[in-house]
Scaffold this active site. Structure first.
Site, PDB file in Angstrom:
ATOM      1  N   ARG A  57       0.854  -1.197   0.000  1.00 60.65           N
ATOM      2  CA  ARG A  57       0.000   0.000   0.000  1.00 60.65           C
ATOM      3  C   ARG A  57       0.884   1.239   0.000  1.00 60.65           C
ATOM      4  NH1 ARG A  57      -1.481   1.728   4.738  1.00 60.65           N
ATOM      5  NH2 ARG A  57      -2.104  -0.307   5.516  1.00 60.65           N
ATOM      6  N   TYR A 109     -17.744  17.539 -13.715  1.00 60.13           N
ATOM      7  CA  TYR A 109     -18.208  16.152 -13.904  1.00 60.13           C
ATOM      8  C   TYR A 109     -19.239  15.790 -12.823  1.00 60.13           C
ATOM      9  CZ  TYR A 109     -17.999  11.059 -13.449  1.00 60.13           C
ATOM     10  OH  TYR A 109     -18.327   9.742 -13.313  1.00 60.13           O
ATOM     11  N   ASP A 181      -8.999  19.670 -12.966  1.00 63.05           N
ATOM     12  CA  ASP A 181      -9.270  18.326 -13.497  1.00 63.05           C
ATOM     13  C   ASP A 181      -8.920  18.375 -14.985  1.00 63.05           C
ATOM     14  OD1 ASP A 181     -10.358  16.039 -14.629  1.00 63.05           O
ATOM     15  OD2 ASP A 181     -12.029  15.956 -13.222  1.00 63.05           O
ATOM     16  N   LYS A 206      -9.344   7.543 -18.614  1.00 59.54           N
ATOM     17  CA  LYS A 206      -9.673   8.156 -19.903  1.00 59.54           C
ATOM     18  C   LYS A 206      -8.433   8.205 -20.811  1.00 59.54           C
ATOM     19  CE  LYS A 206     -13.682   8.508 -17.923  1.00 59.54           C
ATOM     20  NZ  LYS A 206     -13.620   8.886 -16.573  1.00 59.54           N
TER      21      LYS A 206
END
Ligand SMILES: Cc1ncc(COP(=O)(O)O)c(C=O)c1O
Length: 390
Positions: A57, A109, A181, A206
């Site tokens: 992690r 978004y 963003d 994306k």
């Protein structure tokens, strides 16, 4: 020691940086491609003696290579990879404290709006939504408690453009950070940190991954204190990107510039096609000369991208097109090599209240296309035969 250490010169061009940044031949084998370190822990040589890796992690070499790559291609100091774009935005929000105020692009978004309104507003954070393309309105929205200006440009799906240098100056004048963003543009077309942004957020799902086969996110930071906090919170909250997804995104960024060139060309050609079509009432694409912010987009972006939206006037007309195309896939998401077509009002933006959606122009007749990299003639034929059914 390897005979071929990849050493990027400080003046290496963008495509070269995309291909090589963050990566060295694998120290144990010389493998040119960073391996998928699919491990949860690392054996230590002795108490307190290890190779810098203790638990996956906290550190993973595949993720570290991707993070080095993303920091370089966004012109940042460091990057942090998360399990999704929303987890990345959540990590940025973790910099805030109860009582802080955030200004957000009103056309952000839908999932970002949902995170802010339905989750984070429970923690005494307040959010004001403004058209950040209007810097006068944005300036008016600042309060003494404003700590963050969160901008999406081009916005999704109606491609409003925010002046990044102006937004950075506004945020800094008020002692706040600017977070951008940059999912829609990708660092190939726009690098917000070069305009003064403090933080960049991506849904790597994306364009960065680009092949519709991974969900992930990233935050790229420039300030030492932000780098320190993000590193801490990535480990403390634990929403890390797994090694296989990190490897996929790292493979994706190698071809980002050539993919974006084709996305740009196909986006422009499809925007021109719908702009000239009698059944289309309105087109949103920053590359069209009559887009209200075409001049700003031309200054701030190196290409206009593959995302366009257009209005067919009614839900029924939108439905006929969405169900009438055959090469374009009816699906959420964007930025992959294959062309996707979608209905923002009922899909990506369903979580935005109807009145707010309508005010933004996200009508029931609005259709969004994420132009892929297919041959443009096949895409045009498909779109035209779909429009014939409207
Ligand atoms: C602009 C933008 N930001 C963030 C996200 C969220 O990313 P993810 O789906 O990877 O959580 C999306 C997803 O569609 C998006 O389009």
């Amino acid at each position: 020691m390897y005979r071929w250490p990849v050493k990027l010169k400080p003046n290496a061009r963008f495509s070269t940086v995309c291909l090589h940044a963050g990566q060295v031949p694998d120290p144990s084998t010389g493998a040119i491609v960073t391996p998928i370190y699919q491990t949860s822990t690392y054996v230590q040589e002795g108490l307190g003696r290890h190779k810098g890796y203790e638990y996956a992690r906290t550190q993973n070499p595949t993720r570290a290579a991707l993070e080095g790559n993303l920091a370089a291609i966004e012109s940042g100091q460091a990057a942090f990879a998360f399990a999704s774009g929303m987890a990345a935005t959540g990590a940025v929000a973790s910099m805030l404290k109860a009582g802080d105020h955030v200004i957000v692009s009103d056309n952000v978004y839908g999932g970002t709006f949902r995170l802010f309104e339905r989750v984070l507003s429970r923690y005494q954070l307040t959010f004001t939504y403004v058209d950040t393309a209007d810097l006068v309105a944005t300036r008016r929205a600042f309060t003494p408690a404003t700590r963050l200006l969160f901008v999406e440009t081009p916005s999704n799906p109606i491609t409003r453009i925010t002046d990044l240098a102006g937004a950075a100056a506004l945020a800094h004048d008020h002692g706040a950070r600017l977070a951008v963003d940059n999912t829609f543009a990708s660092p190939c077309l726009q690098r917000p940190i070069e305009f003064g942004a403090d933080l960049v957020v991506h849904s790597t799902t994306k364009y960065l991954n680009g092949h519709s086969d991974s969900v992930g996110g990233a935050v790229i930071a420039t300030r030492d204190d932000d780098v320190e906090w993000l590193k801490f919170v990535q480990n403390a909250a634990g929403a890390i990107l797994g090694p296989f997804d990190a490897w996929l995104v790292l493979r994706g960024t190698k071809t980002l510039p050539i993919r974006m060139a084709q996305h740009n060309a196909n986006g422009m050609a499809l925007a021109e096609l719908v702009a000239a079509h009698p059944k289309v009432s309105r087109v949103y694409y920053p590359g069209l000369p009559d887009h209200p912010q075409h001049a700003l987009a031309s200054r701030q972006m190196k290409g206009f991208g593959g995302m366009l939206a257009f209005d067919l006037g009614s839900l029924e007309s939108a439905r006929r097109l969405l169900e009438g195309v055959s090469l374009m896939a009816l699906a959420e998401s964007l930025g992959g090599v294959e062309t996707l077509i979608s209905h923002p009002a009922s899909m990506t933006h369903a979580s935005v209240p109807a009145a707010h959606r309508t005010a933004l122009g996200i009508t029931d007749g609005l259709v969004r296309i994420s132009a892929g990299i297919e041959d443009i003639d096949d895409l045009k034929e498909d779109l035209l035969q779909g429009l014939d059914k409207v």
